[in-house]
Design a protein around this motif. Structure first.
Motif, short mmCIF file in Angstrom:
data_model
loop_
_atom_site.label_atom_id
_atom_site.label_comp_id
_atom_site.label_asym_id
_atom_site.label_seq_id
_atom_site.Cartn_x
_atom_site.Cartn_y
_atom_site.Cartn_z
N MET A 197 -16.54 -35.39 22.12
CA MET A 197 -17.61 -34.74 21.37
C MET A 197 -17.04 -33.46 20.75
O MET A 197 -16.32 -32.71 21.42
N PRO A 198 -17.39 -33.15 19.50
CA PRO A 198 -16.88 -31.94 18.84
C PRO A 198 -17.34 -30.66 19.56
O PRO A 198 -18.39 -30.63 20.19
N LYS A 199 -16.51 -29.62 19.43
CA LYS A 199 -16.79 -28.37 20.12
C LYS A 199 -18.10 -27.74 19.69
O LYS A 199 -18.84 -27.20 20.51
N HIS A 200 -18.41 -27.80 18.38
CA HIS A 200 -19.64 -27.15 17.92
C HIS A 200 -20.89 -27.87 18.43
O HIS A 200 -21.91 -27.23 18.67
N ILE A 201 -20.82 -29.16 18.62
CA ILE A 201 -21.95 -29.89 19.17
C ILE A 201 -22.14 -29.53 20.64
O ILE A 201 -23.26 -29.32 21.12
N LYS A 202 -21.03 -29.41 21.37
CA LYS A 202 -21.11 -29.00 22.78
C LYS A 202 -21.70 -27.59 22.89
O LYS A 202 -22.51 -27.32 23.77
N LEU A 203 -21.27 -26.71 21.99
CA LEU A 203 -21.79 -25.34 21.99
C LEU A 203 -23.30 -25.33 21.77
O LEU A 203 -24.05 -24.67 22.50
N LEU A 204 -23.76 -26.09 20.78
CA LEU A 204 -25.19 -26.11 20.49
C LEU A 204 -25.99 -26.75 21.62
O LEU A 204 -27.07 -26.27 21.98
N LEU A 205 -25.47 -27.83 22.18
CA LEU A 205 -26.18 -28.48 23.29
C LEU A 205 -26.26 -27.58 24.52
O LEU A 205 -27.29 -27.53 25.18
N ARG A 206 -25.15 -26.88 24.81
CA ARG A 206 -25.14 -25.98 25.96
C ARG A 206 -26.17 -24.86 25.79
O ARG A 206 -26.94 -24.55 26.71
N HIS A 207 -26.24 -24.28 24.60
CA HIS A 207 -27.20 -23.20 24.37
C HIS A 207 -28.63 -23.73 24.28
O HIS A 207 -29.57 -23.04 24.69
N ALA A 208 -28.80 -24.93 23.74
CA ALA A 208 -30.14 -25.52 23.70
C ALA A 208 -30.64 -25.81 25.12
O ALA A 208 -31.82 -25.58 25.44
N LEU A 209 -29.76 -26.26 25.98
CA LEU A 209 -30.15 -26.52 27.37
C LEU A 209 -30.51 -25.23 28.09
O LEU A 209 -31.49 -25.17 28.84
N GLY A 210 -29.74 -24.18 27.85
CA GLY A 210 -30.06 -22.88 28.44
C GLY A 210 -31.40 -22.36 27.95
O GLY A 210 -32.20 -21.82 28.73
N GLY A 211 -31.67 -22.50 26.66
CA GLY A 211 -32.96 -22.10 26.11
C GLY A 211 -34.10 -22.93 26.66
O GLY A 211 -35.21 -22.43 26.90
N ALA A 212 -33.86 -24.22 26.87
CA ALA A 212 -34.89 -25.09 27.44
C ALA A 212 -35.23 -24.65 28.86
O ALA A 212 -36.42 -24.59 29.23
N PHE A 213 -34.22 -24.33 29.66
CA PHE A 213 -34.49 -23.84 31.01
C PHE A 213 -35.25 -22.52 30.97
O PHE A 213 -36.15 -22.29 31.78
N ALA A 214 -34.91 -21.66 30.03
CA ALA A 214 -35.62 -20.38 29.90
C ALA A 214 -37.08 -20.62 29.51
O ALA A 214 -37.98 -19.94 30.00
N GLY A 215 -37.34 -21.59 28.62
CA GLY A 215 -38.70 -21.90 28.23
C GLY A 215 -39.53 -22.45 29.38
O GLY A 215 -40.70 -22.09 29.56
N ILE A 216 -38.91 -23.31 30.18
CA ILE A 216 -39.61 -23.85 31.35
C ILE A 216 -39.89 -22.74 32.35
O ILE A 216 -41.00 -22.66 32.91
N ALA A 217 -38.91 -21.88 32.58
CA ALA A 217 -39.10 -20.77 33.52
C ALA A 217 -40.19 -19.81 33.03
O ALA A 217 -41.02 -19.34 33.82
N PHE A 218 -40.20 -19.52 31.74
CA PHE A 218 -41.21 -18.62 31.19
C PHE A 218 -42.60 -19.22 31.31
O PHE A 218 -43.56 -18.53 31.67
N SER A 219 -42.73 -20.50 31.02
CA SER A 219 -44.02 -21.18 31.15
C SER A 219 -44.49 -21.17 32.60
O SER A 219 -45.67 -20.90 32.88
N ALA A 220 -43.59 -21.45 33.52
CA ALA A 220 -43.95 -21.43 34.95
C ALA A 220 -44.34 -20.03 35.40
O ALA A 220 -45.28 -19.86 36.17
N LEU A 221 -43.63 -19.02 34.88
CA LEU A 221 -43.95 -17.65 35.23
C LEU A 221 -45.34 -17.25 34.72
O LEU A 221 -46.09 -16.57 35.42
N LEU A 222 -45.68 -17.68 33.52
CA LEU A 222 -47.01 -17.38 32.98
C LEU A 222 -48.11 -18.02 33.82
O LEU A 222 -49.14 -17.39 34.11
N ILE A 223 -47.89 -19.27 34.21
CA ILE A 223 -48.90 -19.96 35.02
C ILE A 223 -48.97 -19.35 36.41
O ILE A 223 -50.05 -19.11 36.95
N TRP A 224 -47.81 -19.05 37.01
CA TRP A 224 -47.78 -18.49 38.36
C TRP A 224 -48.44 -17.12 38.42
O TRP A 224 -49.16 -16.80 39.37
#
Length: 97
Positions: free
Chosen positions: A1-28
């Motif tokens: 897989m090309p490096k730029h695709i790996k970079l984008l996927l890695r950062h998208a996954l980190g942002g997705a975890f942050a979104g889930i954590a933020f949503s859980a924090l708001l509900i909690w």
């Protein structure tokens, strides 16, 4: 897989975890009665799911954009902007007439 695709996927996954954590924090923390909405109403899980999906999209997009903008090359100092130390520089202006 090309490096730029790996970079984008890695950062998208980190942002997705942050979104889930933020949503859980708001509900909690029961901001604006979200915990009551999610746990006490029939459509609460649907509302929590939609909110989480939108936070995931937003946070992943921000993380990917930040990663792309951080890849910029350093700017050269050959432009016409004044020096950053506050000194005034004399500039020769030629008359075209």
């Amino acid at each position: 897989m090309p490096k730029h695709i790996k970079l984008l996927l890695r950062h998208a996954l980190g942002g997705a975890f942050a979104g889930i954590a933020f949503s859980a924090l708001l509900i909690w923390s029961n901001v604006a009665g979200l915990r009551h909405l999610v746990l006490e109403t029939a459509d609460g899980p649907l509302a929590a799911g939609i909110m989480t999906v939108f936070f995931v999209i937003t946070f992943a997009s921000v993380q990917m954009g930040r990663a792309i903008m951080a890849m910029a090359e350093p700017e050269d100092d050959n432009d016409l902007t004044p020096p950053r130390n506050g000194e005034l520089v004399a500039v020769r202006v030629h008359d075209r007439g």
